[in-house]
Structure formats: structure tokens, C-alpha cells
Design an enzyme around this catalytic site. Structure first.
Site, PDB file in Angstrom:
ATOM      1  N   LYS A 130       1.493  -9.283  -6.880  1.00  0.00           N
ATOM      2  CA  LYS A 130       1.257 -10.729  -6.865  1.00  0.00           C
ATOM      3  C   LYS A 130       2.532 -11.508  -6.526  1.00  0.00           C
ATOM      4  CE  LYS A 130      -3.034 -10.903  -9.310  1.00  0.00           C
ATOM      5  NZ  LYS A 130      -3.230  -9.459  -9.489  1.00  0.00           N
TER       6      LYS A 130
HETATM    7  C1  LIG Z   1      -4.290  -8.660  -8.957  1.00  0.00           C
HETATM    8  C2  LIG Z   1      -4.099  -7.189  -8.838  1.00  0.00           C
HETATM    9  C3  LIG Z   1      -5.001  -6.382  -8.100  1.00  0.00           C
HETATM   10  C4  LIG Z   1      -6.247  -6.943  -7.429  1.00  0.00           C
HETATM   11  O1  LIG Z   1      -5.960  -7.780  -6.347  1.00  0.00           O
HETATM   12  P1  LIG Z   1      -7.049  -8.823  -5.822  1.00  0.00           P
HETATM   13  O2  LIG Z   1      -6.360  -9.636  -4.807  1.00  0.00           O
HETATM   14  O3  LIG Z   1      -7.478  -9.621  -7.021  1.00  0.00           O
HETATM   15  O4  LIG Z   1      -8.172  -8.027  -5.256  1.00  0.00           O
HETATM   16  C5  LIG Z   1      -4.741  -5.030  -8.007  1.00  0.00           C
HETATM   17  N1  LIG Z   1      -3.673  -4.477  -8.622  1.00  0.00           N
HETATM   18  C6  LIG Z   1      -2.787  -5.211  -9.334  1.00  0.00           C
HETATM   19  C7  LIG Z   1      -1.643  -4.539  -9.996  1.00  0.00           C
HETATM   20  C8  LIG Z   1      -2.961  -6.586  -9.461  1.00  0.00           C
HETATM   21  O5  LIG Z   1      -2.086  -7.309 -10.186  1.00  0.00           O
END
Ligand SMILES: *Cc1c(COP(=O)(O)O)cnc(C)c1O
Length: 510
Positions: A130
């Protein structure tokens, strides 16, 4: 110009789309001038009226990303997608977001692990993917606010990962402040300390009594609180969110699809133009949707694999065309993928239906009323051409971490292991597969150590053990976290959330 997935008449510039997040009709902002071929033909067949939408198709040429640095690709993609940002503004955003924040300038390196390529997205300040978007969104938002003369107070409920990445991204960004709410006792020790130690004059974080749903409901109520919004408006402040439906979070994620492809070409693993498979651990459908945008912009992609955990609502949707959120919710060892309503899927429906906003609005209405909808055969056919899917249980997640470690000495985190597990059969069949790795294993040390054969109750002890087992070093921020200075320790009741927002508005307004 962007328009809503639910109506071509609800429009916004890129800057306004970033400021608002959600369109006024409840839809998501999309760019109509992406996606040619079948998309356009079927749009025409459906009698799409907004012909001018498709005038200028946004495309990248191979020379736009092959042999380019990460930031050069950001510049090219942003200048095409965010057309009301000047090139100085884009340069500024890139400099502030990506200078010295990631471990190396590549941002997202690709590693060969077994017969697969792992795209490591976790080398940012909070060790989760993120960061790629949440270091950039605040910069884009700050520029967008400058036009309006407003300030933005970001309110975020978090189950762990998003809160820290958002706090870090917004820390000391001009014209913004952020309040994060997490369930008291409901996040891991690492996640708690990551948030409690965040620096920045404009950041605040509160432990709320209750579970994540309580905190989330609390934030939703604040957004709908008319009196509170009026109070903020009087002081020149808008309440806003850092949610992954914001185009400012989507756009930065497009880049690593191009950059990873370019890296494989550079390393001689594939030829220019070869189609490859991306496997993506999926929750809110933001990450894999960014890949789809890269595809629409011309990246040679054979398939996207939508990888779910035990909460397999997306896997079922890709296979059957029915989205059914009426099901049990499971808390799993890949918590960032524990989700039942994947908001960003709406954008895929828009493009795959031939940009048919009426159909999308109808499905979303059904989802709201019945928790369920079924798409038509033509749209399902479009999606099936490009998307594969699968889901992995918690046991499969752990056994995959174990096996990959035994065979290659590489340690996957729980989220990344799901993507790897589901993609493996395609790599075994000789395909070139890039599996996205979304978190450092050091963020989830207990689950990872248990996969490696040791059940350890103390998370910090598990982290120490993992440092020994893993030949990839622990990021400094996590290695020093246990003894870092706690700056935020407030525990509040849900009813007190409103007061914390008023205090934050007053402080931001100055
Ligand atoms: C948010 C997240 C995801 C999922 O990503 P999306 O964009 O919501 O599909 C997968 N792995 C981790 C570690 C995340 O923080």
C-alpha cells in the site's frame, strides 16, 4: 475528463476526482478513453451515446517503458491519465513521494523464485504494497486541494495495514491532516507499534473500543454527519478518505506492471511483445485493476490471476459471473485480503460491459438491495478472456510458504503465498508468471514462523527468529520497532470519535 461508472453525465477533472474520491451518484471515477478493440465495438453495439468519449485512446508504446527508470514511467503514465496536472506538478509529486522513501530507486524489484518471478512491492516505509500508492496519493491530493483553496482531513478506519501506510504518506503534507481509528486489541503487535510511533504534526491515531466493524461504522457515520461536515466546511476543511477507490491510489499502482515487464525484457527473460501472466493477491480488487489499466494502455498481458483467500467471493465471481456477498466472513492469516465487497470491481464491470453505465448502475443497485448480482453473458465473456482465478485455504497458504522456503530459501508472507500457490500450475506449465508480493514476511512473523515449523506466541520473538531464518534482511523500521518511542496511546469509546475529529478540524484550520 473522468466520468462515473454509473453515469456518463457525472464528470470530474482528475484533480476533482482525487479530492472527492467517490462520484456524486455513488459510482467510481473512470476514464472513458481507455480500452479499444472489443470494448469499443461492443460499446458501439450497445448504442453508447457518448461517442466523443472514445476519441483519444490513451496508449503507451514499448519505448515509453522499456529501458526507462521507474520514475520516468510514472511521469509518462501520469501525464496521460492526470491531464490537468502540469509536468512541474507531476515532477514535484514524484520527488516528494519516491525520493528516499523506498529501499531502492527501482521501487518494485523482480526476483526469480523457483520457476516464478516475484514482484516485491514491499520495500516502502511500512513494508507493505500500500506504500506504493499511499506515498503518492497525499502528494496528488495536496496539489488538487491547492486549486480549491481547501484543506482535507482524512478519516480512515483500519484493520492494520492501511492505517500506517496512510499516516506515513500524509505525515506533514501541506493542507492535509489524518485521523486513523483501529480496533483496540484488534491489530497485531507489529501493526500497533507501527501506528503508535508515527511522527508528523498532522497525524493522529486512536484505539477504539470494539472490533474493526465498529471503527469502520464509526467513520462512516462521521462522513454522513451533516452537522460535522458543515462545521468543517465553515473552516475550509473537507472530510476525505484515503480509500482504494480513489483514482489517486489506483494510478501509482499501474506503474509496477510496466516496470516489471520492462525488467524481464532487460534481463532477457522474455522478448519485447511477449505476453505474460500476472498473479495478484486480491482484496478490494485495486491492485489487479491497476494491472488491467496497464493492459488497456497496451502492456502485453496473457492473463491476470485473481487470487483470493478463504473469502473467495471474487474467485466465484470470475468463474460464474455471479457476485454473492451473502456468505460467512472468515478472519484468516492473510487479513488484508479478508473482504466481502470488493469495491474496485465496479471499474472492471464498466470496461468489460463496453462502458455501459446503465448496466453497471443496475448491478450495483442489486448488490445494495440483495447483496448479489449476476452479469450478462457478453460481459462475462469479456472478463473470462483475460481473467483466471483461484482461492487458497489457510493451510495451503502455510504449506506454500514452507515448500518455497525448502526449495528456494525464499520467505513469502501469507498474502504473497496465496498468489504464488494459485499461479504455480501455470509456471509449471511453462508460462512466464509474475506473482505480486504485497507484504514483507517480517510484517506477519508469527504466521510465517509457524509455516516454517515453529509456533511462537510472542510476536517480537517470532520476528527475531525470522531474522535468523530469512536470508533477506529485516527492514530497519521493523527491526527497531519494538523499542521505538510511542507517540500515540489514546484509547477511546466509539462515541468519542466525533470529538477527535472536531479537534483535528480546529487544528488543521489553524
Ligand atoms: C491491501 C492488501 C492486499 C489486497 O489488495 P487490493 O488492492 O485490496 O486487492 C493484498 N495484500 C496486502 C498485504 C495488502 O495490504
Amino acid at each position: 475528463m473522468y466520468n462515473s461508472t454509473r453515469s456518463v453525465n457525472v464528470k470530474a477533472t482528475a484533480k476533482n476526482a482525487i479530492r472527492k474520491g467517490l462520484a456524486d451518484d455513488g459510482g467510481l471515477f473512470v476514464l472513458p478513453n481507455l480500452g479499444e478493440g472489443e470494448n469499443l465495438e461492443s460499446a458501439a453495439a450497445e448504442g453508447a451515446t457518448d461517442t466523443q468519449c472514445c476519441d483519444v485512446l490513451i496508449k503507451l508504446e514499448p519505448q515509453d517503458y522499456l529501458g526507462k527508470s521507474y520514475n520516468e514511467v510514472v511521469k509518462t503514465v501520469f501525464s496521460k491519465l492526470l491531464d490537468d496536472f502540469s509536468s512541474e506538478e507531476i515532477n514535484d509529486c514524484i520527488k516528494n513521494a519516491y525520493t528516499g522513501t523506498f529501499e531502492n530507486d527501482e521501487v518494485a524489484p523482480v526476483k526469480k523464485v523457483g520457476n516464478m518471478f516475484v514482484l516485491e512491492l514491499f520495500h516502502g516505509p511500512t513494508s507493505a504494497f500500500k506504500d506504493v500508492a499511499l506515498t503518492m496519493l497525499p502528494q496528488l491530493m495536496s496539489k488538487s486541494l491547492a486549486v480549491s483553496g481547501k484543506k482535507a482531513l482524512i478519516l480512515t478506519a483500519t484493520s492494520g495495514d492501511t492505517g500506517k501506510a496512510a499516516m506515513n504518506g500524509f505525515a506533514d503534507v501541506e493542507n492535509t491532516a489524518i485521523c486513523v481509528y483501529y480496533p483496540h486489541g484488534g491489530v497485531s503487535a507489529v501493526q500497533h507499534m507501527q501506528m503508535a510511533t508515527q511522527k508528523g504534526a498532522n497525524v493522529d491515531v486512536f484505539a477504539v473500543e470494539g472490533n474493526f466493524d465498529d471503527a469502520q461504522r464509526g467513520v462512516k457515520e462521521l462522513f454522513m454527519d451533516e452537522e460535522l461536515n458543515a462545521y468543517a466546511a465553515e473552516k475550509g476543511v473537507e472530510l476525505s478518505s484515503a480509500n482504494s477507490i480513489n483514482i489517486g491510489r489506483l494510478m501509482p499502482q499501474i506503474i509496477y506492471y510496466f516496470s516489471s515487464y520492462a525488467q524481464l525484457v532487460k534481463d532477457g527473460q522474455i522478448g519485447d511483445g511477449d505476453k505474460i501472466i500476472f498473479s495478484v493477491p486480491t482484496g478490494n480488487f485495486g491492485d489487479v485493476l491497476a494491472g488491467y489499466y496497464a493492459y488497456l494502455m497496451g502492456l502485453p498481458v496473457e492473463k491476470f490471476i485473481v487470487a483470493s483467500n478463504k473469502n473467495d467471493v471474487l474467485d466465484e465471481f470470475i468463474k460464474t459471473g455471479t457476485y454473492d456477498a451473502n456468505r460467512e466472513f472468515y478472519k484468516t492469516n492473510s487479513p488484508s485480503m479478508d473482504i466481502l465487497v470488493s469495491s474496485n470491481l465496479e471499474r472492471l464491470l464498466y470496461y468489460a460491459s463496453g462502458k455501459n453505465t446503465e448496466k453497471v448502475a443496475g448491478w450495483m443497485q442489486e448488490l445494495k438491495e440483495n447483496g448479489k448480482y449476476t452479469i450478462d453473458d457478453a460481459t462475462k465473456g469479456e472478463i473470462s478472456k483475460l481473467f483466471l482465478s483461484g482461492s487458497a485455504s489457510e493451510e495451503k497458504t502455510l504449506s506454500t510458504i514452507h515448500e518455497v522456503y525448502q526449495e528456494t530459501d525464499y520467505v513469502l508472507d501469507t498474502h504473497s503465498a496465496i498468489s504464488y500457490a494459485i499461479a504455480k500450475e501455470y509456471a509449471d506449465a511453462g508460462k512466464t508468471v509474475v506473482s505480486l508480493s504485497t507484504a514483507s514476511p517480517y510484517k506477519f512473523p508469527q504466521a510465517v514462523m509457524s509455516a516454517l515449523g515453529e509456533d511462537i506466541t510472542d510476536e517480537w520473538e517470532a520476528l527475531e527468529k525470522l531474522k535468523v531464518a530469512n536470508s533477506d534482511p529485516c527492514p530497519a523500521a521493523l527491526a527497531n520497532l519494538k523499542n521505538a518511542e510511542v507517540l500515540h496511546d489514546a484509547v477511546i469509546e466509539k462515541q468519542q470519535m466525533r470529538d477527535t475529529v472536531i479537534a483535528a478540524i480546529d487544528k488543521l484550520a489553524g
